[in-house]
Every structure is written in structure tokens, then in C-alpha cells.
Design a protein around this motif. Sequence first.
Motif, mmCIF file in Angstrom:
data_model
loop_
_atom_site.group_PDB
_atom_site.id
_atom_site.type_symbol
_atom_site.label_atom_id
_atom_site.label_comp_id
_atom_site.label_asym_id
_atom_site.label_seq_id
_atom_site.Cartn_x
_atom_site.Cartn_y
_atom_site.Cartn_z
ATOM 1 N N GLY A 13 0.691 -1.255 0.030
ATOM 2 C CA GLY A 13 0.056 0.005 0.089
ATOM 3 C C GLY A 13 0.827 1.165 -0.036
ATOM 4 N N VAL A 14 0.572 2.392 0.845
ATOM 5 C CA VAL A 14 1.237 3.569 0.775
ATOM 6 C C VAL A 14 2.681 3.378 1.062
ATOM 7 N N ILE A 15 2.789 2.644 2.190
ATOM 8 C CA ILE A 15 4.245 2.387 2.758
ATOM 9 C C ILE A 15 4.904 1.284 2.160
ATOM 10 N N GLY A 16 4.058 0.137 1.737
ATOM 11 C CA GLY A 16 4.767 -0.995 1.271
ATOM 12 C C GLY A 16 5.434 -0.348 0.079
ATOM 13 N N PHE A 33 4.374 -9.658 -1.966
ATOM 14 C CA PHE A 33 3.004 -10.261 -1.749
ATOM 15 C C PHE A 33 2.063 -9.369 -1.174
ATOM 16 N N ASP A 34 0.870 -8.949 -1.807
ATOM 17 C CA ASP A 34 -0.237 -8.227 -1.553
ATOM 18 C C ASP A 34 -1.507 -8.749 -2.261
ATOM 19 N N PRO A 35 -2.202 -9.254 -1.382
ATOM 20 C CA PRO A 35 -3.693 -10.066 -1.975
ATOM 21 C C PRO A 35 -4.632 -8.872 -2.897
ATOM 22 N N PRO A 89 -1.898 -3.678 7.211
ATOM 23 C CA PRO A 89 -2.669 -2.610 8.362
ATOM 24 C C PRO A 89 -2.354 -2.762 9.628
ATOM 25 N N GLU A 90 -2.507 -1.724 10.414
ATOM 26 C CA GLU A 90 -1.887 -1.697 11.682
ATOM 27 C C GLU A 90 -2.944 -2.238 12.543
ATOM 28 N N ARG A 91 -2.790 -3.840 12.536
ATOM 29 C CA ARG A 91 -3.629 -4.650 13.624
ATOM 30 C C ARG A 91 -2.783 -5.501 13.972
ATOM 31 N N LEU A 94 -3.414 -9.267 12.886
ATOM 32 C CA LEU A 94 -3.011 -9.494 11.581
ATOM 33 C C LEU A 94 -1.410 -9.413 11.319
ATOM 34 N N LYS A 95 -0.875 -8.510 12.185
ATOM 35 C CA LYS A 95 0.758 -8.409 11.805
ATOM 36 C C LYS A 95 1.121 -9.596 12.561
ATOM 37 N N ARG A 96 0.776 -10.180 13.596
ATOM 38 C CA ARG A 96 1.451 -11.488 14.309
ATOM 39 C C ARG A 96 1.160 -12.526 13.365
ATOM 40 N N SER A 114 9.440 -4.599 10.396
ATOM 41 C CA SER A 114 7.697 -4.269 10.669
ATOM 42 C C SER A 114 7.762 -2.780 10.279
ATOM 43 N N SER A 115 6.715 -2.219 9.619
ATOM 44 C CA SER A 115 6.479 -0.878 9.327
ATOM 45 C C SER A 115 5.805 -0.119 10.314
ATOM 46 N N THR A 116 5.166 -1.070 11.258
ATOM 47 C CA THR A 116 4.476 -0.549 12.289
ATOM 48 C C THR A 116 4.648 0.916 12.839
ATOM 49 N N SER A 117 3.499 1.647 13.091
ATOM 50 C CA SER A 117 3.765 3.097 13.399
ATOM 51 C C SER A 117 3.636 3.028 14.931
ATOM 52 N N GLY A 118 3.425 2.040 15.607
ATOM 53 C CA GLY A 118 3.277 2.349 17.060
ATOM 54 C C GLY A 118 3.416 0.999 17.814
#
Length: 496
Positions: A13-16, A33-35, A89-91, A94-96, A114-118
Motif C-alpha cells: 500500500g502507501v508504505i509498502g 505479496f499483497d492480495p 494494516p496496523e492491527r 493481523l501483523k502477528r 515491521s513498518s508498524t507506526s506504534g
Amino acid sequence: MTKISKAACIGGGVIGGGWIARFLLAGIDVDVFDPHPEAGRIVGEVIANAEKAYAMLTGAPLPPRGRLRFCPTLAEAVTDADWIQESVPERLDLKRRVLTEIDATACPDALIGSSTSGLLPTDLQRDMTHPERLFVAHPYNPVYLLPLVEIVGGAKTSPATIRAAMERLPPIGMKGVHIAKEIEAFVGDRLLEALWREALWLIHDDICTVETLDDVIRYSFGLRWAQMGLFQTYRIAGGEAGMRHFLAQFGPCLAWPWTKLTDVVDLDDALIEKIGRQSDEQADGLSIRALERIRDENLVGILQALKGGDGGKGWGAGKLLKDFEQSLWANGGGETMPVDPSKPLRLVETKVSPAWVDYNGHMTEHRYLQVFGDTSDALLRLVGVDLAYVEAGHSYYTVESHIRHLGEAKLGQAIHSACQILSADEKRLHVFHTLHDTATGEVIATAEQMLLHVDSKAGKTVAAPAAVLGRVKAIAAAHAELALPEGAGRYVGQRR
Ligand SMILES: NC(=O)C1=CN([C@@H]2O[C@H](COP(=O)(O)OP(=O)(O)OC[C@H]3O[C@@H](n4cnc5c(N)ncnc54)[C@H](O)[C@@H]3O)[C@@H](O)[C@H]2O)C=CC1
Ligand SMILES: C[N+](C)(C)CC(=O)CC(=O)[O-]
């Protein structure tokens, strides 16, 4: 310095998409990989933006673009990558799940960012079999232009992983900062969140509109922050007594009601609608793509200005860009140059950068000398006068230039220069450069220059060594067969 050999991006997406562009333009192959059914189009648009921006950002020779491949499964994308970047996405759930799947199929020594924001890396690595290689690599949008990555380890991340991650960022033009302790939202998003909360209150309470608020930032401290951040800026604001005086003077304000930071504004429908409407008015019909283009041009201009900061040594992100460009020249300058001495040497390919455009809406005059100077530099590297040669105490200095302006170059226009050697002897190198519009071939400008070979330590001209002279003479001999270029030998005021 160890380089990434192959990257995998999970989420485009935006960051990937920004990471993908950053890797590809640094010459690294990327598997994605992005569905999402439109992932290819979305990523393609980000890459196109990035390519436009880089063409304006630097004249240094980028390596051949990496190969991009979309994979039908995550496993296929990560299998032989040595840097895997998760940008889903920041969940947390899902990330785990995604990180556990990456962990199961990646090479054992692959680095997983990981690109996570927080989210906390300790929480992200909970279900992984090899959690020691997971870290947060938090970038800033647009990833292909903003160089910072916050590197944050979790409880199980190994120090070797952090070291390896930090080391792999400069070769892609990025700067890693290692955040000493993990904390939600790290450093950058903590600061942004504070500003964002306060901003929402100011809109909620009708203190100002979103446009006024943005103006307050971009006409004042936003300009300061790009170059000196917060603490160094406030040090200066303390006057000659510096930071201690600043703290003494403004410290007490912290106890005054200057902020509503600890309260969280209720983002109810009315506030969302108010912000949405004001934001639409502010955009004045500009699409997101148009805003991205303006943003990128501005960022390129700022980075280039910073590259010239501190008396030309480069400052902050501009110094990083300067160092990155030097590594590009060192790695690829010679190889990518087309050398066919039977015609003028096409040496510099670039696009007109925003910082180069003047009040007349076209490339301003001193930028012509910059492009022609870059052309002479490219010729010199070709004959062996590279940075090592200069550091060893010899160089060529330009002693005379005559530029003719025959056309116009507009913002973003692709241009290239070609060089013909008119004559050369032991000390002198007489060249004629022509600047073309790449699309039409039209000649936009010419420059005739005389360069002298010097001993820079002694401060005097000396004969060039045989190796350099041999290469110069070989090109000069081939160019002697070409017609004298139109305009060679002209002087200012000459009648045509
Ligand atoms: N947007 C921003 O300004 C920034 C975002 N980030 C972080 O980057 C991450 C991604 O955010 P954005 O790119 O903004 O989101 P986005 O919504 O633009 O992109 C997420 C992408 O992930 C894909 N995706 C969803 N599930 C997937 C799966 N199971 N496997 C592979 N791909 C999957 C989606 O199709 C989508 O293309 C988040 O953790 C976010 O916090 C970090 C810095 C800035
Ligand atoms: C809004 N955000 C928290 C996703 C922002 C970031 O994480 C960094 C950025 O690019 O501003």
C-alpha cells in the motif's frame, strides 16, 4: 558495508509501495505479496512518482533498477530474501499472523522489519520461532524520499539484528536511528501524535481552520524542523546563553494552560465532517496524486538546499544525500557511462528540478553551469580523474566558461548533455558541451570551457600523468574527426 541482496515486501500500500520503490531504485530485486486485486497498479503509481522524484533529486548514476515480481503467495515472496519488510494494516492480530508466516518460510538469517507506526516489537514477535530477527523499521511517508527509519528491538531481538539492520540502510540512501527502549509509537509518532491531538482540539474549538493551522506550521517552525529539529532550534532561541537560558525562560510556561495534550478529543461525526469539509476546501480541487507530485517536488527542493548547507558540506538530510551520491559515483560512475568516442559523449542525463526553476518559470542560469560542470566532472571520471585522484592531490580546474542559452528548460523536463573535446595537451583540456531536450533532441544551451590540470596542493598547473593524458588524447583524436560544433569559439557580442 553490507548491502541487501534481495528484498521481500509484504503489503504494497502507501508504505509498502514506498519501500518497494526505495529498494528498486537502489538496484535491489524485490518480491511482493499483497492480495489486493489492484496492488500492481497501486505499486506501479508509487514507483512512477519515485522515478520522477529521483530524476530531479540527483544526477548521480543510480544502479540499474531492481527487478520487481508479484508473488501469488507470501512464502514465495520471502523464500530467498535477506530483508523482509512487513507493511500490512496496523492491527496486532493481523501483523502477528503475517509475521509468523514469514518466520516459518524465510531464510533463518533473514532480517524481518515491521513498518508498524506504534505497536511494540515485543508484542509482534510473541508467536515467532525465531523472534531474534524481528525489529521495527518505522519509515516516513514517502519512503522513497524521506530517509529516516526508526529501528526498535523487542525483548527477544538480538543486538546483532539491530546492528545488521542499521548497517543495511545507508546503501539505500536511508538513515537508521536506533531507539534505545521500546515504547508505543517510538519517537516520531509520539511527537506527531502530540501535535495531532492539539491540532484536533484547535479545530474542534473553532480556534482556526485546518488551512490556517497548516499555514502556521509551514510558514514557520515547519521550515525550521527540516534542518535543525527541536532541541538545536531552541538552543539558538535561548540567545547567546543557549539552552539553559531557554529552559529558564520558557520552562515555567509548561505549567500554564498552553496545551490540552492529555485530553483526547471526541472524533464524533460533526468533527469528522468539519475537518473533511475544511480539508476539501483547502485542497481546492487538487487530487491526491497532484498533491503527491507537489509534495515530492518540494521535498526534492528542500533536500537539495540542505545538500548545499553548511558551506557546501551538506547538513542533516542533505549531508546524507551528498554521501549517498558519492557512493553512487564511486560504485557506478564509470560503468554506466556510454563511451563511443566517434560522436560527442552523452554524459549527463537529468530532469529539471524544482529548485532550479526561477521566476520566469524555467531553469535559471546558474543551473546551466551546474549541469555543464557535472558534464565536465563526468568526462574527468571517464579519463580517470575521480575522487581518489583528487584526494591524492591532482585535479582539473575550470578557468573559463562561455554559456549560450538557445532554448528553455521547464520544470521536470528531461535533459541531457553531450561533450566534444576540441583540443587537449599536457595541461589544457578544451571542451564543448551541448545541452539537449531529451524528448525532441533540440539544443537548449551550449558551453565552451577550458580546464587546466593542476597540482592542487602546490596550487599550480602541471602536466597530466600519462595514463590520464592517454585517455584524453584518445577521445580528442576521435573527436577531431567530427565537425567543429556550431558556436565553438564564439565570444559575447560577436556578430553572426
Ligand atoms: N500511511 C502512513 O503514513 C504510514 C504507515 N505506516 C505503517 O505501515 C503499515 C502499512 O500502512 P499503509 O501502507 O498506510 O496501509 P495501506 O492500507 O495503504 O496498505 C496496506 C496494504 O497491505 C495489504 N494487505 C492486507 N493484508 C495483507 C496480508 N495478509 N498480506 C499481505 N498484504 C496485505 C493491503 O492489501 C494493502 O495494500 C502500517 O503498519 C502503518 O502503521 C508507517 C509509516 C507511515
Ligand atoms: C499517521 N502515521 C502514524 C501513520 C504516521 C507515521 O507513522 C509516520 C509518518 O509518515 O508520518
